[in-house]
Design an enzyme around this catalytic site. Structure first.
Site, short mmCIF file in Angstrom:
data_model
loop_
_atom_site.label_atom_id
_atom_site.label_comp_id
_atom_site.label_asym_id
_atom_site.label_seq_id
_atom_site.Cartn_x
_atom_site.Cartn_y
_atom_site.Cartn_z
CG HIS A 1 -1.58 1.29 1.52
ND1 HIS A 1 -2.43 1.96 0.67
CD2 HIS A 1 -1.41 2.08 2.61
CE1 HIS A 1 -2.77 3.11 1.25
NE2 HIS A 1 -2.17 3.20 2.41
CG HIS B 1 1.25 6.87 4.23
ND1 HIS B 1 1.54 6.06 3.17
CD2 HIS B 1 -0.01 6.56 4.60
CE1 HIS B 1 0.49 5.29 2.90
NE2 HIS B 1 -0.47 5.58 3.75
CD GLU C 1 -2.79 5.85 13.87
OE1 GLU C 1 -2.07 6.72 14.39
OE2 GLU C 1 -3.89 5.50 14.32
CG ASP C 2 -1.43 1.46 10.53
OD1 ASP C 2 -2.17 1.88 11.42
OD2 ASP C 2 -1.67 1.55 9.31
CG ASP D 1 -3.39 6.98 2.61
OD1 ASP D 1 -3.18 5.76 2.40
OD2 ASP D 1 -3.88 7.42 3.66
CG ASP E 1 -21.15 19.14 -21.69
OD1 ASP E 1 -21.99 18.29 -21.34
OD2 ASP E 1 -20.71 20.02 -20.93
MN MN Z 1 -2.35 4.61 4.13
#
Ligand code: MN
Length: 733
Positions: A48, A72, A76-77, A139, A259
């Protein structure tokens, strides 16, 4: 899963000077940190962040952004910490990853009601570094692309949030291609049937018109080649979501959409753009009113292109967009493209400062949010309306402050910090001096000038519009008023001790606090100053054995502006039918019973007037109506001001002094008539002064005694009704 060398390759393609070592370290670090974690799809979790980084390499973003994308989700994880990231990758990347961690926590808040708040926090994050938001959008895009594996309830929430918050945000950041894809993915998950229906009809249409499209494409390419214009011509079809949205918004059927098909012509130079338009307009009939030159006049989000609609083969209307490569990048990647161009310029100097240009751009973008003349493309997204009642302003350091519409620099100051608000004395808006009561506009940079030991003027409370400012001002003025009362109370208490011939000290008073049921000396003094506590009781609390001997006040003569002692006042002022004295003292609350009281010498005061007491040390208290101009002489001495109120019931029979100035025609009987009007009202005339104004007019100054303001007003209006009276005014000083 993308290999380590593939990631480096992707970056090196647009940035030959890339810091490969850092990219490699980030790859290995994140891979180890995520370890055996897997996604809902069963893929290793590490795939990911890599895909997110890949999306950003398409936008040619700088190393810090790519590394932040790879890292990123680590804080957190996984077991990673900010400190570790800082140490291994530097504080710049640490800050970006930290910002993303904060945003990730916001994702957990999913209720609709709090999304506005969510969004504002997102903007706050942007103000810190726009790259955080760019990574966040990538993300979200990858999460939306892989949403099929997520459980249904969670899927709906994520899709709604994408449509409400992230797609409009991408749009506002000018990242059109990301916005389109986010919208389409969300639409597909939220309304699978509508999506399928529109997709099918679009496919149908494509089949039917396939030949026409091919014809136009080849004819156009041919014409351009003949003129030696190098151009990329691509047919494009509206996305299902934007078709659906337009049908909804304009309540029209699919067939009425005109259009759906268009062409995009991308050429090397601006000059080429106009040449292409020349070719197109010569070859096909132009639909009037559809030509727009966003090259000479770019949209506010820096979008540039020429738009035109022509009638093509088979009388099919076809929209064309003509733009250069650079314009195309900006149209697709918006703010990310800006960051890119900035990078190219500074790369030679070896520094990466993507912020300033992007920041200015963002500020302009925020400007667009709440303004009435917002371009319609921004208005398409209803969630934006949430922000129509807000203004976004900046501190000189770039901190974003969100305020309600109509907010003033005072509100801004209190939003920054209560101390800043309390000590604010001036403001600069966008570098220019401006009144503290000005209305702030979106994007204003506000600088607050402070001075020490300020008390906010009480009137601010009526000017500000934020609750925070209002309550802070109320608190500050209450504290100041309390200090004022305490100062006055100290004078009164000191005098009371002197009268009793007892020594006073704060220590002695402190030991008597329990007897007075107060917790501090200031409390006692303020209570006395406010008139809630009798100074004699304070003396008794300190010296319980002290027996007060009430000495009669020496009688004072009742002159025109005479002082009178308390008891005397009662007998003089309160004339009650039957000759009885009103047993109460002066009918005003907030007075110390031992101090002499009088009414304002030049006009008095009557119940119904808003009043204020002025203390003259050693003499007494004078009651003024609040409108009296005489009060200005005490402006610089706030501790002489007492908050006092009338304490008298309706229908009382006591009389109070007031002064009237009349201009009347000079003829026999005028004075008698005036006296009769006043007498008929049951009021008393105390004194009359007559001054000639001219041969025909006289000015009369009348000191009268009335029951209250209503009584006085009635007399004034009856006097005004008389033909000989040309003017009647009440006089205060
Ligand atoms: Mn993520």
């Amino acid at each position: 899963m993308m290999r380590q060398y593939e990631l480096v390759d992707r970056v090196r393609r647009y940035n030959p000077q890339t810091d490969e070592a850092t990219l490699n370290r980030a790859y290995v670090y994140a891979m180890k940190a995520h370890g055996a974690q897997v996604r809902a799809s069963g893929d290793p979790y590490f795939s990911h962040p890599l895909e997110v980084a890949a999306i950003l390499t398409d936008m040619k973003l700088d190393d810090a952004t790519i590394v932040a994308a790879v890292l990123h989700d680590t804080i957190e994880d996984t077991d990673s910490t900010r400190e570790e990231i800082d140490r291994l990758f530097g504080a710049d990347i640490g800050r970006l990853v930290d910002g993303l961690t904060k945003l990730k926590k916001l994702d957990l808040v999913s209720k609709r009601a709090v999304q506005a708040e969510n969004f504002r926090k997102l903007l706050l994050a942007v103000a810190e570094d726009v790259r955080v938001l760019v990574v966040k959008l990538a993300d979200r895009l990858h999460n939306m692309r892989t949403l099929d594996y997520v459980p249904q309830d969670k899927r709906t929430r994520i899709a709604e949030e994408t449509l409400d918050i992230y797609a409009p945000l991408a749009g506002r950041m000018g990242m059109q291609s990301i916005r389109d894809e986010l919208e389409d993915l969300a639409f597909r998950h939220l309304m699978p049937e509508a999506y399928a229906m529109i997709a099918a009809r679009l496919a149908d249409l494509r089949d039917k018109n396939g030949r026409i499209i091919a014809t136009i494409e080849s004819e156009l390419a041919e014409e351009l080649a003949a003129r030696e214009i190098t151009a990329t011509v691509e047919g494009r079809q509206k996305q299902p979501y934007s078709v659906w949205h337009k049908m909804e918004r304009k309540s029209i059927a699919f067939e009425q959409l005109s259009d759906i098909f268009g062409f995009r012509v991308v050429v090397p130079t601006v000059e080429d753009c106009y040449r292409v338009v020349g070719v197109v307009h010569t070859k096909w009939a132009v639909v009037p009113g559809r030509f727009k030159d966003y090259i000479s006049t770019p949209k506010q989000n820096d979008y540039q292109s020429i738009h035109t609609t022509v009638v093509g083969p088979g009388r099919q209307r076809v929209e064309l967009q003509v733009r250069t490569e650079e314009m195309h990048e900006i149209a697709r990647f918006g703010i990310a493209a800006h960051a890119l161009y900035k990078d190219h310029r500074v790369a030679d100097r070896g520094t990466l400062t993507t912020e300033s240009r992007a920041y200015q751009w963002l500020r302009r973008t925020i400007n667009l949010l709440a303004e009435g003349d917002t371009p319609e493309e921004f208005l398409e997204h209803t969630k934006l309306e949430l922000f129509h009642d807000q203004v976004f302003c900046f501190t000189p350091k770039g901190r974003l402050i969100a305020l309600p519409r109509g907010a003033t620099p005072i509100d801004f100051a209190y939003a920054v910090h209560t101390d800043v608000g309390n000590s604010a004395v001036g403001a600069k808006i966008n570098g220019r001096h401006a009144p503290l009561v000005s209305q702030l506009q979106n994007g204003d940079e506000v600088e607050i000038a402070c001075a020490e030991a300020q008390v906010p003027p009480a009137v601010w409370e009526t000017v500000v519009i934020t609750g925070k400012a209002r309550s802070a001002i109320r608190r500050a003025t209450r504290d100041a008023r309390r200090a004022q009362y305490a100062g006055l109370g100290r004078q009164i208490v000191t005098r009371a001790f002197e009268r009793a011939s007892k020594p006073y000290s704060d220590e002695k008073l402190k030991s008597a606090l329990p007897r007075l049921a107060r917790t501090s000396i200031d409390d006692v003094l303020a209570a006395v100053g406010r008139g809630e506590m009798f100074s004699g009781d304070v003396v008794k609390a300190v010296y319980p054995e002290f027996m007060e001997e009430r000495k009669a006040s020496p009688p004072r003569p009742r002159g025109e502006a005479g002082w009178f002692g308390l008891k005397k006042a009662a007998s003089l002022v309160f004339k009650v039918p039957g000759g009885e004295e009103n047993p109460r003292s002066i009918p005003i609350r907030g007075l110390d019973g031992d101090l002499p009281v009088r009414f304002a010498p030049n006009g008095g005061a009557v119940p119904g007037d808003r009043i204020v007491g002025i203390l003259t040390p050693g003499e007494g208290i004078t009651i003024y109506p609040i409108q009296s101009p005489d009060l200005t002489q005490f402006d610089e001495e706030p501790d002489r001001w007492l908050d006092v109120r009338w304490d008298i019931e309706d229908g009382h029979r006591a009389l109070f002094p007031a002064r009237l100035a009349l201009t009347a025609i000079n003829e026999p009987g005028t004075l008698g008539m005036i006296a009769t009007v006043i007498g008929d009202h049951g009021a008393n005339i105390d004194n009359v002064v007559i001054r000639p104004l001219s041969a025909d007019f006289r000015e009369l100054v009348l000191d009268v005694e009335v029951y209250d303001l209503k009584h006085l007003t009635s007399i004034i209006s009856h006097l005004r009704a008389r033909p000989v009276v040309s003017k009647v005014e009440r006089v205060n000083g």
